[in-house]
Design a protein around this motif. Structure first.
Motif, PDB file in Angstrom:
ATOM      1  N   ARG A   3       0.841  -1.195   0.000  1.00  9.04           N
ATOM      2  CA  ARG A   3       0.000   0.000   0.000  1.00  9.04           C
ATOM      3  C   ARG A   3       0.875   1.244   0.000  1.00  9.04           C
ATOM      4  NH1 ARG A   3      -4.734   1.978   4.132  1.00  9.04           N
ATOM      5  NH2 ARG A   3      -5.094   3.901   3.018  1.00  9.04           N
ATOM      6  N   SER A   4       0.463   2.248  -0.761  1.00  9.27           N
ATOM      7  CA  SER A   4       1.181   3.511  -0.836  1.00  9.27           C
ATOM      8  C   SER A   4       0.555   4.512   0.139  1.00  9.27           C
ATOM      9  CB  SER A   4       1.115   4.052  -2.263  1.00  9.27           C
ATOM     10  OG  SER A   4       1.645   5.344  -2.321  1.00  9.27           O
ATOM     11  N   TYR A   5       1.384   5.161   0.939  1.00  8.75           N
ATOM     12  CA  TYR A   5       0.916   6.165   1.884  1.00  8.75           C
ATOM     13  C   TYR A   5       1.456   7.526   1.478  1.00  8.75           C
ATOM     14  CZ  TYR A   5      -0.446   2.312   4.888  1.00  8.75           C
ATOM     15  OH  TYR A   5      -1.034   1.191   5.387  1.00  8.75           O
ATOM     16  N   PRO A   6       0.716   8.599   1.766  1.00 10.38           N
ATOM     17  CA  PRO A   6       1.193   9.936   1.409  1.00 10.38           C
ATOM     18  C   PRO A   6       2.371  10.356   2.285  1.00 10.38           C
ATOM     19  CG  PRO A   6      -0.823  10.091   2.686  1.00 10.38           C
ATOM     20  CD  PRO A   6      -0.582   8.631   2.417  1.00 10.38           C
ATOM     21  N   LEU A   7       3.182  11.270   1.762  1.00 11.84           N
ATOM     22  CA  LEU A   7       4.300  11.818   2.523  1.00 11.84           C
ATOM     23  C   LEU A   7       3.935  13.131   3.197  1.00 11.84           C
ATOM     24  CD1 LEU A   7       7.251  11.115   0.082  1.00 11.84           C
ATOM     25  CD2 LEU A   7       6.618   9.859   2.134  1.00 11.84           C
ATOM     26  N   GLN A   8       2.902  13.779   2.674  1.00 11.43           N
ATOM     27  CA  GLN A   8       2.450  15.018   3.300  1.00 11.43           C
ATOM     28  C   GLN A   8       0.988  15.261   2.977  1.00 11.43           C
ATOM     29  OE1 GLN A   8       4.625  18.388   1.933  1.00 11.43           O
ATOM     30  NE2 GLN A   8       4.127  18.055  -0.206  1.00 11.43           N
ATOM     31  N   ARG A   9       0.405  16.175   3.747  1.00 15.05           N
ATOM     32  CA  ARG A   9      -0.998  16.496   3.530  1.00 15.05           C
ATOM     33  C   ARG A   9      -1.223  17.950   3.921  1.00 15.05           C
ATOM     34  NH1 ARG A   9      -5.997  14.066   6.600  1.00 15.05           N
ATOM     35  NH2 ARG A   9      -7.614  15.104   5.419  1.00 15.05           N
ATOM     36  N   ALA A  10      -1.881  18.685   3.038  1.00 16.93           N
ATOM     37  CA  ALA A  10      -2.272  20.060   3.337  1.00 16.93           C
ATOM     38  C   ALA A  10      -3.598  20.022   4.088  1.00 16.93           C
ATOM     39  CB  ALA A  10      -2.407  20.866   2.057  1.00 16.93           C
ATOM     40  N   VAL A  11      -3.700  20.848   5.123  1.00  4.37           N
ATOM     41  CA  VAL A  11      -4.918  20.921   5.916  1.00  4.37           C
ATOM     42  C   VAL A  11      -5.374  22.371   5.944  1.00  4.37           C
ATOM     43  CG1 VAL A  11      -5.911  20.593   8.214  1.00  4.37           C
ATOM     44  CG2 VAL A  11      -4.227  18.960   7.349  1.00  4.37           C
ATOM     45  N   ILE A  12      -6.599  22.605   5.527  1.00  7.49           N
ATOM     46  CA  ILE A  12      -7.182  23.942   5.560  1.00  7.49           C
ATOM     47  C   ILE A  12      -8.398  23.885   6.472  1.00  7.49           C
ATOM     48  CG2 ILE A  12      -8.269  25.771   4.213  1.00  7.49           C
ATOM     49  CD1 ILE A  12      -6.601  24.772   1.823  1.00  7.49           C
ATOM     50  N   VAL A  13      -8.406  24.771   7.470  1.00  3.74           N
ATOM     51  CA  VAL A  13      -9.492  24.776   8.445  1.00  3.74           C
ATOM     52  C   VAL A  13     -10.240  26.097   8.404  1.00  3.74           C
ATOM     53  CG1 VAL A  13      -8.371  23.123   9.968  1.00  3.74           C
ATOM     54  CG2 VAL A  13      -7.957  25.546  10.289  1.00  3.74           C
ATOM     55  N   LYS A  14     -11.510  26.052   8.801  1.00  9.24           N
ATOM     56  CA  LYS A  14     -12.334  27.259   8.817  1.00  9.24           C
ATOM     57  C   LYS A  14     -12.414  27.870  10.204  1.00  9.24           C
ATOM     58  CE  LYS A  14     -15.179  25.820   4.962  1.00  9.24           C
ATOM     59  NZ  LYS A  14     -16.507  25.532   4.476  1.00  9.24           N
ATOM     60  N   ASP A  15     -12.276  27.028  11.241  1.00  2.64           N
ATOM     61  CA  ASP A  15     -12.393  27.532  12.604  1.00  2.64           C
ATOM     62  C   ASP A  15     -11.571  26.673  13.551  1.00  2.64           C
ATOM     63  OD1 ASP A  15     -13.946  25.195  13.192  1.00  2.64           O
ATOM     64  OD2 ASP A  15     -15.704  26.218  12.408  1.00  2.64           O
ATOM     65  N   ALA A  16     -11.386  27.185  14.746  1.00  4.87           N
ATOM     66  CA  ALA A  16     -10.563  26.502  15.742  1.00  4.87           C
ATOM     67  C   ALA A  16     -11.141  25.154  16.152  1.00  4.87           C
ATOM     68  CB  ALA A  16     -10.378  27.391  16.967  1.00  4.87           C
ATOM     69  N   GLN A  17     -12.471  25.030  16.180  1.00  2.32           N
ATOM     70  CA  GLN A  17     -13.079  23.770  16.596  1.00  2.32           C
ATOM     71  C   GLN A  17     -12.696  22.629  15.649  1.00  2.32           C
ATOM     72  OE1 GLN A  17     -15.126  26.560  16.259  1.00  2.32           O
ATOM     73  NE2 GLN A  17     -15.714  26.983  18.355  1.00  2.32           N
ATOM     74  N   GLY A  18     -12.627  22.892  14.362  1.00  4.50           N
ATOM     75  CA  GLY A  18     -12.306  21.859  13.397  1.00  4.50           C
ATOM     76  C   GLY A  18     -10.823  21.614  13.215  1.00  4.50           C
ATOM     77  N   ARG A  19     -10.003  22.544  13.704  1.00  5.01           N
ATOM     78  CA  ARG A  19      -8.550  22.443  13.509  1.00  5.01           C
ATOM     79  C   ARG A  19      -7.965  21.184  14.123  1.00  5.01           C
ATOM     80  NH1 ARG A  19      -6.326  26.800  16.491  1.00  5.01           N
ATOM     81  NH2 ARG A  19      -6.524  25.329  18.180  1.00  5.01           N
ATOM     82  N   ASP A  20      -8.233  20.951  15.396  1.00  6.42           N
ATOM     83  CA  ASP A  20      -7.630  19.809  16.077  1.00  6.42           C
ATOM     84  C   ASP A  20      -8.037  18.490  15.441  1.00  6.42           C
ATOM     85  OD1 ASP A  20      -6.339  21.518  17.801  1.00  6.42           O
ATOM     86  OD2 ASP A  20      -7.793  21.284  19.418  1.00  6.42           O
ATOM     87  N   THR A  21      -9.295  18.368  15.073  1.00  6.11           N
ATOM     88  CA  THR A  21      -9.772  17.138  14.436  1.00  6.11           C
ATOM     89  C   THR A  21      -9.091  16.929  13.087  1.00  6.11           C
ATOM     90  OG1 THR A  21     -11.902  17.305  15.541  1.00  6.11           O
ATOM     91  CG2 THR A  21     -11.810  15.929  13.561  1.00  6.11           C
TER      92      THR A  21
END
Length: 78
Positions: A3-21
């Motif tokens: 199985r191939s796994y990613p080496l990085q991932r971009a994360v874009i959040v709209k608010d602090a509540q969703g950031r940690d998740t």
């Protein structure tokens, strides 16, 4: 079949509540590849809403390091 796994991932959040998740999900997705490479994971804040989570050879295996990219323009803070 391997199985191939990613080496990085971009994360874009709209608010602090969703950031940690969202960041936790990205880290969990990268853990198998980090363990395969015997390295750690870095979480870099690019802006208030954008993060980059990556398998990082400069981070010891089993560790997660948090970083902040350097803001070169004070206007980026608002």
């Amino acid at each position: 079949m391997t199985r191939s796994y990613p080496l990085q991932r971009a994360v874009i959040v709209k608010d602090a509540q969703g950031r940690d998740t969202a960041l936790s999900e990205a880290v969990q997705e990268l853990i198998p590849e980090a363990l395969r490479q015997r390295t750690g994971i870095s979480v870099t804040r690019q802006s208030w809403t954008e993060y980059n989570v990556a398998v990082d050879i400069t981070v010891p295996c089993g560790q997660i390091h948090e970083r902040h990219s350097h803001v070169t323009n004070m206007a980026e803070l608002s």
